[in-house]
Design a protein around this motif. Structure first.
Motif, PDB file in Angstrom:
ATOM      1  N   LYS A   2       6.532  13.834 -10.885  1.00  0.00           N
ATOM      2  CA  LYS A   2       6.770  13.703  -9.446  1.00  0.00           C
ATOM      3  C   LYS A   2       5.885  12.615  -8.856  1.00  0.00           C
ATOM      4  N   ILE A   3       6.467  11.849  -7.942  1.00  0.00           N
ATOM      5  CA  ILE A   3       5.692  10.852  -7.205  1.00  0.00           C
ATOM      6  C   ILE A   3       4.961  11.575  -6.080  1.00  0.00           C
ATOM      7  N   LYS A   4       3.629  11.469  -6.079  1.00  0.00           N
ATOM      8  CA  LYS A   4       2.836  12.117  -5.028  1.00  0.00           C
ATOM      9  C   LYS A   4       2.640  11.185  -3.838  1.00  0.00           C
ATOM     10  N   THR A   5       2.257   9.947  -4.103  1.00  0.00           N
ATOM     11  CA  THR A   5       2.062   8.972  -3.028  1.00  0.00           C
ATOM     12  C   THR A   5       2.449   7.579  -3.522  1.00  0.00           C
ATOM     13  N   ILE A   6       2.847   6.739  -2.578  1.00  0.00           N
ATOM     14  CA  ILE A   6       3.125   5.328  -2.854  1.00  0.00           C
ATOM     15  C   ILE A   6       2.493   4.516  -1.727  1.00  0.00           C
ATOM     16  N   ARG A   7       1.761   3.474  -2.118  1.00  0.00           N
ATOM     17  CA  ARG A   7       1.161   2.567  -1.129  1.00  0.00           C
ATOM     18  C   ARG A   7       1.455   1.137  -1.526  1.00  0.00           C
ATOM     19  N   ILE A   8       1.651   0.299  -0.554  1.00  0.00           N
ATOM     20  CA  ILE A   8       1.808  -1.135  -0.788  1.00  0.00           C
ATOM     21  C   ILE A   8       0.545  -1.827  -0.313  1.00  0.00           C
ATOM     22  N   LEU A   9      -0.048  -2.627  -1.179  1.00  0.00           N
ATOM     23  CA  LEU A   9      -1.235  -3.399  -0.827  1.00  0.00           C
ATOM     24  C   LEU A   9      -0.802  -4.851  -0.675  1.00  0.00           C
ATOM     25  N   ASN A  10      -0.779  -5.330   0.531  1.00  0.00           N
ATOM     26  CA  ASN A  10      -0.378  -6.712   0.804  1.00  0.00           C
ATOM     27  C   ASN A  10      -1.556  -7.646   0.626  1.00  0.00           C
ATOM     28  N   GLY A  11      -1.301  -8.799   0.040  1.00  0.00           N
ATOM     29  CA  GLY A  11      -2.348  -9.804  -0.104  1.00  0.00           C
ATOM     30  C   GLY A  11      -3.329  -9.469  -1.214  1.00  0.00           C
ATOM     31  N   ALA A  12      -4.415 -10.207  -1.262  1.00  0.00           N
ATOM     32  CA  ALA A  12      -5.432 -10.025  -2.297  1.00  0.00           C
ATOM     33  C   ALA A  12      -6.038  -8.630  -2.210  1.00  0.00           C
ATOM     34  N   ASN A  13      -6.289  -8.035  -3.367  1.00  0.00           N
ATOM     35  CA  ASN A  13      -6.871  -6.695  -3.438  1.00  0.00           C
ATOM     36  C   ASN A  13      -7.610  -6.570  -4.756  1.00  0.00           C
ATOM     37  N   ILE A  14      -8.144  -5.414  -5.066  1.00  0.00           N
ATOM     38  CA  ILE A  14      -8.922  -5.260  -6.305  1.00  0.00           C
ATOM     39  C   ILE A  14      -8.049  -5.312  -7.556  1.00  0.00           C
ATOM     40  N   PHE A  15      -6.724  -5.179  -7.417  1.00  0.00           N
ATOM     41  CA  PHE A  15      -5.830  -5.183  -8.559  1.00  0.00           C
ATOM     42  C   PHE A  15      -5.247  -6.559  -8.848  1.00  0.00           C
ATOM     43  N   SER A  16      -5.000  -7.343  -7.796  1.00  0.00           N
ATOM     44  CA  SER A  16      -4.307  -8.615  -7.953  1.00  0.00           C
ATOM     45  C   SER A  16      -4.504  -9.465  -6.705  1.00  0.00           C
ATOM     46  N   HIS A  17      -4.223 -10.755  -6.832  1.00  0.00           N
ATOM     47  CA  HIS A  17      -4.246 -11.634  -5.660  1.00  0.00           C
ATOM     48  C   HIS A  17      -2.896 -11.615  -4.952  1.00  0.00           C
ATOM     49  N   GLN A  18      -1.952 -10.893  -5.519  1.00  0.00           N
ATOM     50  CA  GLN A  18      -0.620 -10.764  -4.947  1.00  0.00           C
ATOM     51  C   GLN A  18      -0.411  -9.329  -4.478  1.00  0.00           C
ATOM     52  N   PRO A  19       0.590  -9.078  -3.645  1.00  0.00           N
ATOM     53  CA  PRO A  19       0.874  -7.707  -3.222  1.00  0.00           C
ATOM     54  C   PRO A  19       1.212  -6.826  -4.433  1.00  0.00           C
ATOM     55  N   VAL A  20       0.776  -5.591  -4.394  1.00  0.00           N
ATOM     56  CA  VAL A  20       1.055  -4.638  -5.469  1.00  0.00           C
ATOM     57  C   VAL A  20       1.475  -3.300  -4.886  1.00  0.00           C
ATOM     58  N   LEU A  21       2.121  -2.510  -5.718  1.00  0.00           N
ATOM     59  CA  LEU A  21       2.517  -1.162  -5.373  1.00  0.00           C
ATOM     60  C   LEU A  21       1.596  -0.218  -6.126  1.00  0.00           C
ATOM     61  N   VAL A  22       0.969   0.722  -5.425  1.00  0.00           N
ATOM     62  CA  VAL A  22       0.090   1.709  -6.045  1.00  0.00           C
ATOM     63  C   VAL A  22       0.766   3.064  -5.917  1.00  0.00           C
ATOM     64  N   MET A  23       0.973   3.729  -7.057  1.00  0.00           N
ATOM     65  CA  MET A  23       1.674   4.999  -7.054  1.00  0.00           C
ATOM     66  C   MET A  23       0.820   6.057  -7.748  1.00  0.00           C
ATOM     67  N   CYS A  24       0.745   7.229  -7.153  1.00  0.00           N
ATOM     68  CA  CYS A  24       0.061   8.366  -7.754  1.00  0.00           C
ATOM     69  C   CYS A  24       1.138   9.331  -8.253  1.00  0.00           C
ATOM     70  N   LEU A  25       1.101   9.624  -9.557  1.00  0.00           N
ATOM     71  CA  LEU A  25       2.097  10.492 -10.169  1.00  0.00           C
ATOM     72  C   LEU A  25       1.494  11.809 -10.617  1.00  0.00           C
ATOM     73  N   ASP A  26       2.258  12.873 -10.487  1.00  0.00           N
ATOM     74  CA  ASP A  26       1.923  14.145 -11.102  1.00  0.00           C
ATOM     75  C   ASP A  26       2.758  14.192 -12.374  1.00  0.00           C
ATOM     76  N   LEU A  27       2.126  14.114 -13.528  1.00  0.00           N
ATOM     77  CA  LEU A  27       2.846  14.020 -14.789  1.00  0.00           C
ATOM     78  C   LEU A  27       3.437  15.347 -15.262  1.00  0.00           C
ATOM     79  N   GLU A  28       3.058  16.424 -14.638  1.00  0.00           N
ATOM     80  CA  GLU A  28       3.565  17.753 -14.966  1.00  0.00           C
ATOM     81  C   GLU A  28       3.533  18.002 -16.473  1.00  0.00           C
TER      82      GLU A  28
END
Length: 68
Positions: A2-28
């Motif tokens: 199940k997808i618990k949360t989804i966030r979009i990080l626009n611009g430079a961030n700790i993951f990339s210099h481009q926008p990224v999607l951060v998703m928290c999953l419950d793997l059950e």
């Protein structure tokens, strides 16, 4: 799974210099299971996200199966 949360990080961030999607999953039921234990995991993942074939990291080249 199940997808618990989804966030979009626009611009430079700790993951990339481009926008990224951060998703928290419950793997059950998949918790504590390695991807190699799931039948056809790599093939199905690459069919769903073909861009991953071109992914590369500091340890391997684009399309190198060892990356997966």
């Amino acid at each position: 799974m199940k997808i618990k949360t989804i966030r979009i990080l626009n611009g430079a961030n700790i993951f990339s210099h481009q926008p990224v999607l951060v998703m928290c999953l419950d793997l059950e039921e998949l918790k504590n299971k390695e991807s190699r234990e799931i039948v056809d995991f790599n093939r199905r993942l690459l069919e769903s996200l073909p861009e991953l074939k071109e992914h590369h990291c500091t340890h391997c080249r684009a399309g190198d199966r060892k990356c997966f």
